[in-house]
Design a protein around this motif. Structure first.
Motif, short mmCIF file in Angstrom:
data_model
loop_
_atom_site.label_atom_id
_atom_site.label_comp_id
_atom_site.label_asym_id
_atom_site.label_seq_id
_atom_site.Cartn_x
_atom_site.Cartn_y
_atom_site.Cartn_z
N LEU A 190 0.82 -1.22 0.00
CA LEU A 190 0.00 0.00 0.00
C LEU A 190 0.85 1.27 0.00
N GLN A 191 2.14 1.11 0.08
CA GLN A 191 3.04 2.25 0.22
C GLN A 191 2.91 3.26 -0.92
N HIS A 192 2.70 2.78 -2.14
CA HIS A 192 2.71 3.69 -3.28
C HIS A 192 1.36 3.83 -3.97
N GLU A 193 0.38 3.04 -3.54
CA GLU A 193 -0.91 3.13 -4.20
C GLU A 193 -2.05 2.72 -3.28
N ARG A 194 -3.19 3.24 -3.58
CA ARG A 194 -4.42 2.88 -2.87
C ARG A 194 -4.98 1.64 -3.56
N LEU A 195 -5.35 0.64 -2.77
CA LEU A 195 -5.89 -0.60 -3.34
C LEU A 195 -7.22 -0.96 -2.71
N VAL A 255 -3.41 2.07 8.66
CA VAL A 255 -4.13 1.97 7.39
C VAL A 255 -5.47 2.67 7.55
N ARG A 256 -5.85 3.35 6.49
CA ARG A 256 -7.15 4.05 6.47
C ARG A 256 -8.02 3.41 5.38
N ARG A 257 -9.28 3.22 5.69
CA ARG A 257 -10.23 2.61 4.75
C ARG A 257 -11.23 3.67 4.30
N ASP A 258 -11.41 3.78 3.00
CA ASP A 258 -12.43 4.66 2.42
C ASP A 258 -13.42 3.77 1.69
N VAL A 259 -14.71 3.95 1.99
CA VAL A 259 -15.74 3.13 1.38
C VAL A 259 -16.46 3.94 0.32
N HIS A 260 -16.50 3.38 -0.89
CA HIS A 260 -17.22 3.99 -2.02
C HIS A 260 -18.13 2.92 -2.58
N GLY A 261 -19.40 2.98 -2.17
CA GLY A 261 -20.34 1.94 -2.57
C GLY A 261 -19.94 0.62 -1.93
N ARG A 262 -19.76 -0.39 -2.77
CA ARG A 262 -19.35 -1.70 -2.24
C ARG A 262 -17.83 -1.85 -2.19
N ASP A 263 -17.12 -0.89 -2.72
CA ASP A 263 -15.66 -0.99 -2.75
C ASP A 263 -15.04 -0.34 -1.51
N HIS A 264 -14.12 -1.06 -0.90
CA HIS A 264 -13.38 -0.57 0.26
C HIS A 264 -11.94 -0.37 -0.18
N TYR A 265 -11.48 0.88 -0.14
CA TYR A 265 -10.12 1.22 -0.55
C TYR A 265 -9.24 1.45 0.68
N LEU A 266 -8.01 0.99 0.58
CA LEU A 266 -7.06 1.12 1.68
C LEU A 266 -5.89 2.01 1.27
N THR A 267 -5.47 2.85 2.20
CA THR A 267 -4.26 3.65 2.03
C THR A 267 -3.47 3.61 3.33
N VAL A 268 -2.18 3.81 3.22
CA VAL A 268 -1.32 3.86 4.40
C VAL A 268 -1.50 5.22 5.07
#
Length: 113
Positions: A27-32, A61-74
């Motif tokens: 996750l260091q270089h991109e949100r997945l 780690v931080r989680r952002d929820v967009h609809g059914r997708d959960h994105y993670l960033t450091v």
């Protein structure tokens, strides 16, 4: 101080497992998306999710929820706290090692006389 130790305890506990360190590295270089990330590990999605939860509780780690997708960033803030703690003790051990070297050299010089 107690709050800082709580953060450090959670941070170091989270970093203690190689899977969680690998998650942070990826996750260091991109949100997945969680599912993208989980697909990169040879374990069940539920197992990866538990590792992610440990990282979230530690604030790494931080989680952002967009609809059914959960994105993670450091979130590197708590890593900075851990780095500061290590840095404080690194100076202490370096000074102690330097003092030991001086002592051994002086002892050697005295025994050579």
């Amino acid at each position: 101080m107690a709050e800082r130790l709580g953060v450090l305890d959670l941070t170091y506990a989270a970093l203690a497992h190689p899977t969680r360190r690998e998650i942070l590295r990826r996750l260091q270089h991109e949100r997945l998306r969680v599912t993208e990330l989980a697909g990169e590990f040879p374990m069940a999605l539920a197992t990866v999710s538990k590792h992610i939860q440990v990282l979230e509780r530690a604030g790494l780690v931080r989680r952002d929820v967009h609809g059914r997708d959960h994105y993670l960033t450091v979130d590197p803030e708590h890593l900075s706290e851990a780095e500061r703690w290590i840095s404080d003790y690194t100076g202490f051990w370096e000074r102690s090692a330097d003092a030991l070297v001086r002592h051994l050299k002086e002892s050697s010089d005295r025994s050579d006389r």
